[in-house]
Each structure stands twice: as structure tokens, then as C-alpha cells.
Design an enzyme around this catalytic site. Structure first.
Site, short mmCIF file in Angstrom:
data_model
loop_
_atom_site.label_atom_id
_atom_site.label_comp_id
_atom_site.label_asym_id
_atom_site.label_seq_id
_atom_site.Cartn_x
_atom_site.Cartn_y
_atom_site.Cartn_z
N GLU A 266 -4.46 -1.20 0.56
CA GLU A 266 -4.94 -0.18 1.48
C GLU A 266 -5.91 -0.78 2.50
OE1 GLU A 266 -8.78 1.96 1.08
OE2 GLU A 266 -7.49 3.31 -0.07
N ASP B 65 0.61 3.87 -0.34
CA ASP B 65 -0.11 4.05 0.92
C ASP B 65 -0.49 2.71 1.54
OD1 ASP B 65 -2.13 3.54 -1.01
OD2 ASP B 65 -3.63 4.59 0.20
#
Length: 346
Positions: free
Chosen positions: A57, A114
């Protein structure tokens, strides 16, 4: 003929305007402050609020912010570390966690979807901005694996699995489990250009519908982790909270231009406490857990108020000062969006 020639020359002149004049929505001053606080010389984005680990991330966020700051050398530095240290799985996705305190540094080989989306999205943007086809090739490779391994259709819904292992029906009794903050909506049409699939559009449609239904507890807020086995509910084994994951959801909706006024106002009113601060909340009671007074958090409800009600962002939130990695990142993403698309907010 002279008028036509003049117009043609003007078009050429516009095309030759330096890219930095058109691309940067993060100032060099703000980017330098962010780099000084969180980017180490090896290209690692350091999570200063989480034992100085790095993760997919953070690398993706760093690459994205470097594009928004029009900083190609910094982008390449962050990408080089990411490529060398995190892209060690056999499917082309990134291992989610890199810990300087352990040997080997990869202490968990599972991916975080993500992070993969952020990395692929940043690569795709960089490929366009700096005419780098090798970045496009890398983004395409990651995006194709995201489609193949983490976007699934269940009971007529398109679902984004938070990782390739641990979240599907076969992995847990309340599966599939999703994390709505992993839905980085603005990335999906860009990745669809590289890896065309109807699943990207379906994920946007169904992901937005899911967030609309994730209205838990007295504050009507989404949970960090949600079971979709039957009726959506907070997933087993996780704190039943609107937590540090979910604080990003309103920002991602605003940046993507998604969510009607009713949804944005429900989120804005649900996430604030006295004084305009954000908070994390226990979903069952609606009581605050952690009050989030950092400007990088407080700018999120302020941005929602501007998007839905035309209320300008307060002056003290318009200026960036680095604090911890996570709120500082969110702060720059919010300011960049306002600079690019919502000048009336500033």
C-alpha cells in the site's frame, strides 16, 4: 489560410508546453516534505505509525504521489524498491509486508489487493505522463492478475477479495469477506484501458452499491471488514469498527466523483465528532474509539462538505505539514484532488 496556419501553430505550442506545467498537482515543497519524512534512500516508503515497516500500500501510494508531484526520478526509485523487494510472488502480485526487523524482510507473502491496485494505477499514470511503455507493461501484468485472482462474482455481485488467500468462501465460514476501503474506484477505468474486462465496470457498479448498503450501527458507517455470505455484516474475527482502513472510503468516493449527496452526507455526518475531527468508531455503540485530529484526517469530511455543499475547506487544512505516514498521505491525496478538480474548495 493564415488563420488556419495560426491555429495549427497554436495547437503545436500547446502540445509543447512542458509536462510539469500541466501535470503537477502536488507542489515541490509539499513533495519534498513528504519525501524527507517517509522516503528512505533505498526507495522504501516507511510507515512511521506502524513500527517503520513498509508495505505494498505504502509503495503504491508513494508512486502515485510521485506522479502527482511530477517527480519521475523519485517514482523510479520507489518502483525499483517495490519491484525488487515486494514483487517476489510467483503470480506477479506484491507481498504485502516488508519488515526491517526480520530476516527475511518479507514476513508475510500474501498480497493486499489495494496495494496491487495502487501500484498498477500509479504505473499506468506514469506511463502516460512520462511516455514510458515499460511502466504500462508492468501495470498491465499486475492488473491482469488482479482480474484473474481477486475480482470474483458471487450471487450476482462482483466482489473484490482483499487478498488471494484467506477471504473467499473456501477460506472462512463467513466468506467472502471484503474490505470496502480497497475499492480505489478512480483506478478501475484506467486499468481497464490496459487490461480490458467487463469486471472493472461491474466492480465499480457493485462496489458502490455495496458501500451504500454498508450502514452499520447508530452512525450508519461501513465496517473495515464485511462478510457477504448472506446479508452484509461486520466480519467475524475483526473488530466491529469503522477503523483506520475505512477512513479512506469517503476520500476515494470524492476523488472518483462517485456517490450521491445522500451517501456523502451520511458518511460526512457519521465520521465527525465535536470540533470537526474525524474518529474511528465502535459500530455497535456508535461511540468514538480514537479521535483523529491530524489535518490529514480532518480534511476528509471537509472535502465531502465542499463536494456536496460547496463549503470551502478551512484554511488550516489547505497547508501540508508531514506528521505520520498515513494521514500525511491522505492529506496530499485530498489536496491534490482539490487542486486538480475542485479549485472552489481552496
Amino acid at each position: 489560410m493564415l488563420a488556419f496556419a495560426f491555429r495549427a501553430l497554436m495547437m503545436v505550442a500547446i502540445m509543447l508546453v512542458p509536462l510539469t506545467a500541466r501535470a503537477a498537482s502536488i507542489s515541490q515543497t509539499d513533495w519534498n516534505a513528504y519525501k524527507a519524512a517517509f522516503l528512505d534512500p533505498a526507495g522504501r516508503i516507511v510507515d512511521t505509525g506502524n513500527n517503520n515497516i513498509s508495505h505494498s500500500e505504502g509503495q503504491g501510494y508513494g508512486m502515485w504521489l510521485a506522479v502527482l508531484a511530477d517527480a519521475p526520478a523519485d517514482f523510479e526509485l520507489i518502483w525499483s524498491f517495490t519491484k525488487t523487494e515486494l514483487l517476489v510472488r510467483d503470480d506477479g502480485l506484491a507481498a504485502w509486508k516488508w519488515d526491517p526487523q526480520t530476516q527475511p524482510h518479507i514476513s508475510d507473502i500474501n498480497n493486499a489487493t489495494d496495494g496491487d491496485i495502487l501500484i498498477a494505477y500509479a504505473l499506468a499514470l506514469a506511463a502516460k505522463q512520462w511516455a514510458k511503455p515499460d511502466y504500462a507493461d508492468a501495470a498491465r501484468s499486475i492488473a491482469s492478475t488482479i482480474v484473474a485472482k481477486t475480482i470474483v462474482q458471487r450471487a450476482g455481485r462482483t466482489v473484490l477479495l482483499p487478498g488471494t488467500a484467506g477471504f473467499a468462501e473456501a477460506d472462512r465460514p463467513d466468506g467472502p469477506v471484503v474490505n470496502p476501503s480497497y475499492l480505489i474506484f478512480e483506478a478501475f477505468p484506467v486499468l481497464n484501458e490496459l487490461t480490458p474486462s467487463p469486471l472493472w465496470t461491474a466492480l465499480t457498479r457493485d462496489g458502490l452499491a455495496q458501500i451504500n448498503t454498508f450502514a452499520f450501527g447508530p452512525r450508519k458507517l461501513p465496517a473495515d471488514w464485511v462478510s457477504l455470505k448472506t446479508k452484509p455484516r461486520p466480519a467475524d474475527g475483526f473488530a466491529q469498527e469503522f477503523g483506520y482502513n475505512a477512513v479512506r472510503i469517503p476520500l476515494y468516493l470524492a476523488r472518483a466523483g462517485l456517490g450521491d449527496e445522500k451517501l456523502l452526507e451520511r458518511l460526512r455526518s457519521g465520521i465527525i465528532v465535536d470540533g470537526g475531527n474525524m474518529a474511528t468508531f465502535d459500530l455497535r455503540s456508535g461511540n468514538p474509539k480514537d479521535v483523529l485530529s491530524d489535518a490529514g484526517y480532518r480534511i476528509i469530511p471537509a472535502l465531502l462538505a465542499c463536494v456536496s455543499k460547496k463549503t470551502p475547506i478551512p484554511d488550516e487544512l489547505r497547508h501540508f505539514t508531514s506528521t505520520l505516514y498515513y494521514p500525511s498521505t491522505l492529506h496530499l491525496l485530498a489536496l491534490s484532488f482539490a487542486t486538480q478538480a475542485r479549485q472552489e474548495c481552496l
